[in-house]
Design a protein around this motif. Structure first.
Motif, PDB file in Angstrom:
ATOM      1  N   GLU A 196      -8.856  33.013  83.912  1.00 27.51           N
ATOM      2  CA  GLU A 196      -9.799  33.731  83.068  1.00 27.51           C
ATOM      3  C   GLU A 196      -9.249  35.118  82.733  1.00 27.51           C
ATOM      4  O   GLU A 196      -8.444  35.683  83.484  1.00 27.51           O
ATOM      5  CB  GLU A 196     -11.141  33.864  83.790  1.00 27.51           C
ATOM      6  N   PRO A 197      -9.652  35.691  81.620  1.00 29.02           N
ATOM      7  CA  PRO A 197      -9.117  37.012  81.240  1.00 29.02           C
ATOM      8  C   PRO A 197      -9.620  38.109  82.170  1.00 29.02           C
ATOM      9  O   PRO A 197     -10.756  38.088  82.639  1.00 29.02           O
ATOM     10  CB  PRO A 197      -9.650  37.198  79.816  1.00 29.02           C
ATOM     11  N   ARG A 198      -8.755  39.052  82.449  1.00 30.96           N
ATOM     12  CA  ARG A 198      -9.104  40.208  83.259  1.00 30.96           C
ATOM     13  C   ARG A 198      -8.752  41.473  82.487  1.00 30.96           C
ATOM     14  O   ARG A 198      -7.688  41.548  81.874  1.00 30.96           O
ATOM     15  CB  ARG A 198      -8.360  40.193  84.595  1.00 30.96           C
ATOM     16  N   VAL A 199      -9.661  42.430  82.558  1.00 35.04           N
ATOM     17  CA  VAL A 199      -9.498  43.661  81.794  1.00 35.04           C
ATOM     18  C   VAL A 199      -9.365  44.822  82.764  1.00 35.04           C
ATOM     19  O   VAL A 199     -10.164  44.959  83.697  1.00 35.04           O
ATOM     20  CB  VAL A 199     -10.692  43.888  80.843  1.00 35.04           C
ATOM     21  N   PHE A 200      -8.354  45.628  82.576  1.00 33.89           N
ATOM     22  CA  PHE A 200      -8.145  46.825  83.381  1.00 33.89           C
ATOM     23  C   PHE A 200      -8.091  48.035  82.448  1.00 33.89           C
ATOM     24  O   PHE A 200      -7.593  47.944  81.324  1.00 33.89           O
ATOM     25  CB  PHE A 200      -6.837  46.736  84.182  1.00 33.89           C
ATOM     26  N   THR A 201      -8.605  49.143  82.946  1.00 35.75           N
ATOM     27  CA  THR A 201      -8.566  50.364  82.156  1.00 35.75           C
ATOM     28  C   THR A 201      -8.161  51.525  83.039  1.00 35.75           C
ATOM     29  O   THR A 201      -8.463  51.538  84.245  1.00 35.75           O
ATOM     30  CB  THR A 201      -9.938  50.650  81.512  1.00 35.75           C
ATOM     31  N   ALA A 202      -7.475  52.455  82.458  1.00 30.58           N
ATOM     32  CA  ALA A 202      -7.012  53.613  83.222  1.00 30.58           C
ATOM     33  C   ALA A 202      -8.124  54.616  83.485  1.00 30.58           C
ATOM     34  O   ALA A 202      -7.988  55.493  84.337  1.00 30.58           O
ATOM     35  CB  ALA A 202      -5.870  54.301  82.483  1.00 30.58           C
ATOM     36  N   GLY A 203      -9.242  54.514  82.776  1.00 35.39           N
ATOM     37  CA  GLY A 203     -10.341  55.446  82.980  1.00 35.39           C
ATOM     38  C   GLY A 203     -10.135  56.746  82.213  1.00 35.39           C
ATOM     39  O   GLY A 203      -9.213  56.907  81.406  1.00 35.39           O
ATOM     40  N   GLU A 204     -11.023  57.686  82.505  1.00 35.47           N
ATOM     41  CA  GLU A 204     -10.993  58.954  81.775  1.00 35.47           C
ATOM     42  C   GLU A 204      -9.862  59.861  82.237  1.00 35.47           C
ATOM     43  O   GLU A 204      -9.332  60.649  81.460  1.00 35.47           O
ATOM     44  CB  GLU A 204     -12.339  59.666  81.942  1.00 35.47           C
ATOM     45  N   TYR A 242     -18.366  69.271  91.167  1.00 34.54           N
ATOM     46  CA  TYR A 242     -19.262  68.865  90.089  1.00 34.54           C
ATOM     47  C   TYR A 242     -19.428  67.348  90.092  1.00 34.54           C
ATOM     48  O   TYR A 242     -18.643  66.614  90.700  1.00 34.54           O
ATOM     49  CB  TYR A 242     -18.750  69.341  88.728  1.00 34.54           C
ATOM     50  N   VAL A 243     -20.477  66.900  89.385  1.00 30.48           N
ATOM     51  CA  VAL A 243     -20.765  65.481  89.194  1.00 30.48           C
ATOM     52  C   VAL A 243     -20.708  65.202  87.702  1.00 30.48           C
ATOM     53  O   VAL A 243     -21.324  65.921  86.903  1.00 30.48           O
ATOM     54  CB  VAL A 243     -22.155  65.102  89.746  1.00 30.48           C
ATOM     55  N   ARG A 244     -19.987  64.156  87.315  1.00 27.52           N
ATOM     56  CA  ARG A 244     -19.845  63.805  85.904  1.00 27.52           C
ATOM     57  C   ARG A 244     -20.721  62.587  85.627  1.00 27.52           C
ATOM     58  O   ARG A 244     -20.647  61.580  86.337  1.00 27.52           O
ATOM     59  CB  ARG A 244     -18.389  63.508  85.575  1.00 27.52           C
ATOM     60  N   LEU A 245     -21.561  62.675  84.598  1.00 26.49           N
ATOM     61  CA  LEU A 245     -22.537  61.635  84.286  1.00 26.49           C
ATOM     62  C   LEU A 245     -22.134  60.879  83.027  1.00 26.49           C
ATOM     63  O   LEU A 245     -21.548  61.446  82.096  1.00 26.49           O
ATOM     64  CB  LEU A 245     -23.926  62.250  84.096  1.00 26.49           C
ATOM     65  N   TYR A 246     -22.493  59.562  83.022  1.00 26.40           N
ATOM     66  CA  TYR A 246     -22.229  58.686  81.883  1.00 26.40           C
ATOM     67  C   TYR A 246     -23.504  57.906  81.599  1.00 26.40           C
ATOM     68  O   TYR A 246     -24.205  57.477  82.514  1.00 26.40           O
ATOM     69  CB  TYR A 246     -21.080  57.721  82.181  1.00 26.40           C
ATOM     70  N   VAL A 254     -14.639  53.674  79.280  1.00 28.03           N
ATOM     71  CA  VAL A 254     -13.829  54.233  78.190  1.00 28.03           C
ATOM     72  C   VAL A 254     -13.661  55.734  78.317  1.00 28.03           C
ATOM     73  O   VAL A 254     -12.835  56.334  77.614  1.00 28.03           O
ATOM     74  CB  VAL A 254     -14.456  53.889  76.825  1.00 28.03           C
ATOM     75  N   GLY A 255     -14.437  56.383  79.221  1.00 24.60           N
ATOM     76  CA  GLY A 255     -14.262  57.812  79.448  1.00 24.60           C
ATOM     77  C   GLY A 255     -15.024  58.702  78.498  1.00 24.60           C
ATOM     78  O   GLY A 255     -14.551  59.797  78.168  1.00 24.60           O
ATOM     79  N   PRO A 259     -24.446  62.708  79.581  1.00 23.15           N
ATOM     80  CA  PRO A 259     -24.545  64.089  79.067  1.00 23.15           C
ATOM     81  C   PRO A 259     -23.461  65.047  79.536  1.00 23.15           C
ATOM     82  O   PRO A 259     -23.485  66.220  79.134  1.00 23.15           O
ATOM     83  CB  PRO A 259     -25.900  64.529  79.601  1.00 23.15           C
ATOM     84  N   GLY A 260     -22.509  64.644  80.401  1.00 17.71           N
ATOM     85  CA  GLY A 260     -21.439  65.548  80.789  1.00 17.71           C
ATOM     86  C   GLY A 260     -21.476  65.896  82.265  1.00 17.71           C
ATOM     87  O   GLY A 260     -22.001  65.145  83.094  1.00 17.71           O
TER      88      GLY A 260
END
Length: 315
Positions: A196-204, A242-246, A254-255, A259-260
């Motif tokens: 099955e396909p697997r997706v990887f991302t490097a992140g922000e 700090y805490v980063r919110l998505y 996708v990074g 609100p930041g």
């Protein structure tokens, strides 16, 4: 009327008694086959039973027990002799030590005698059993000649066929040929084992921060059910401020931070900032280990206030 009936009956009985008797017929049956030697078969069975009764696991156990006893006595004797050589005072202590060593040596010699006698018995028994087995083998070959129906040969054939069948099933003698792949236009052949396909991302922050924490509030505030959070260790791989919110998981992948950032303190590190990646967001508050303290900090994401709880000693 009665007299008329009795006279014929008497005449019939008289005639029957006077009739000549037939001679007995005797037939002699001569078999073309040899008579099966049941006595020899019983003798073979008796010999096999004797062999099974003479060879028992107790024989090996007895030999192992004697060897184990000898293996433990010899080191003890060496220790006693070494101690006598070091601490011999030439008086009563030396005499007693020699007496103890003499007793130990006597017991060791007794064990050796038992081992020799037991080993000799085993050798005689092995020779006797070997001879009996050879005799049983010869007698069984003679008895097989009486197997005119070839039952024994049939059983041997069945055993051989069963063994060959098991080997075939295990792909030892006749491995299952692999199916040939159809020809294709690709010079490297067909694709095989496609998963099955697997997706990887490097992140922000690809490659910037090796350690940190992220997740979703299991008890979120109203309207923030899909929000995710990220706490990267931005200093020395173990400190953050700090805490980063998505807004969604896709935004985290996708990074795109909305609100930041929510800043705990402008400096990093300082009192009540984050130390270590063991962080969790629950009920709109971030729980983490306070910097350089044995306390747990609770940072309210809405009011930006911090409360602390002292940990028990040793935790």
């Amino acid at each position: 009327m009665k007299l008329y009936v009795i006279v014929p009956l008497w005449a019939l009985i008289t005639a029957t008694q006077q009739a000549p008797t037939q001679e007995n017929c005797q037939c002699e049956f001569i078999s073309s086959e040899k008579i099966f030697p049941h006595d020899k078969l019983r003798s073979v069975q008796s010999s096999v039973s004797d062999c099974n009764s003479n060879v028992t696991p107790q024989m090996t156990f007895g030999m192992e027990s004697l060897l184990l006893g000898l293996d433990r006595r010899l080191p003890q004797l060496e220790e006693d002799v070494a101690m006598l050589e070091e601490e011999n005072d030439g008086e009563m202590y030396g005499v007693l030590s020699l007496y103890v060593i003499e007793n130990e040596l006597t017991e060791i010699l007794q064990l050796i005698d038992q081992l020799n006698s037991t080993s000799l018995k085993h050798k005689r028994l092995i020779a006797d059993i070997t001879q009996k087995l050879e005799e049983v083998k010869d007698e069984m070959e003679e008895l097989e000649q009486f197997d005119t129906m070839q039952v024994v040969k049939g059983q041997q054939t069945n055993q051989r066929l069963k063994r060959d069948l098991d080997q075939c099933r295990n792909n030892v003698l006749h491995p299952i040929p692999q199916p040939t792949q159809p020809k294709s236009l690709c010079p490297f052949g067909r694709f095989l084992n496609i998963s099955e396909p697997r997706v990887f991302t490097a992140g922000e922050y690809p490659g910037s921060y090796k350690y940190g924490a992220w997740g979703r509030d299991p008890n979120p505030e109203v309207g923030k059910e899909d929000w995710h959070w990220l706490v990267p260790m931005t200093s020395a791989n173990r400190l953050a401020n700090y805490v980063r919110l998505y807004s969604t998981l896709s935004s985290l992948i996708v990074g795109v931070s909305t609100p930041g950032n929510v800043l705990i303190h402008p400096s990093n590190p300082t009192t009540n900032t984050i130390q270590g990646p063991n962080n969790v967001l629950y009920g709109g508050a971030l729980y983490y280990n306070c910097y350089n303290q044995d306390t747990v900090c609770r940072f309210n994401m809405t009011t930006k206030t911090i409360t602390t709880v002292q940990l028990p000693k040793g935790t």
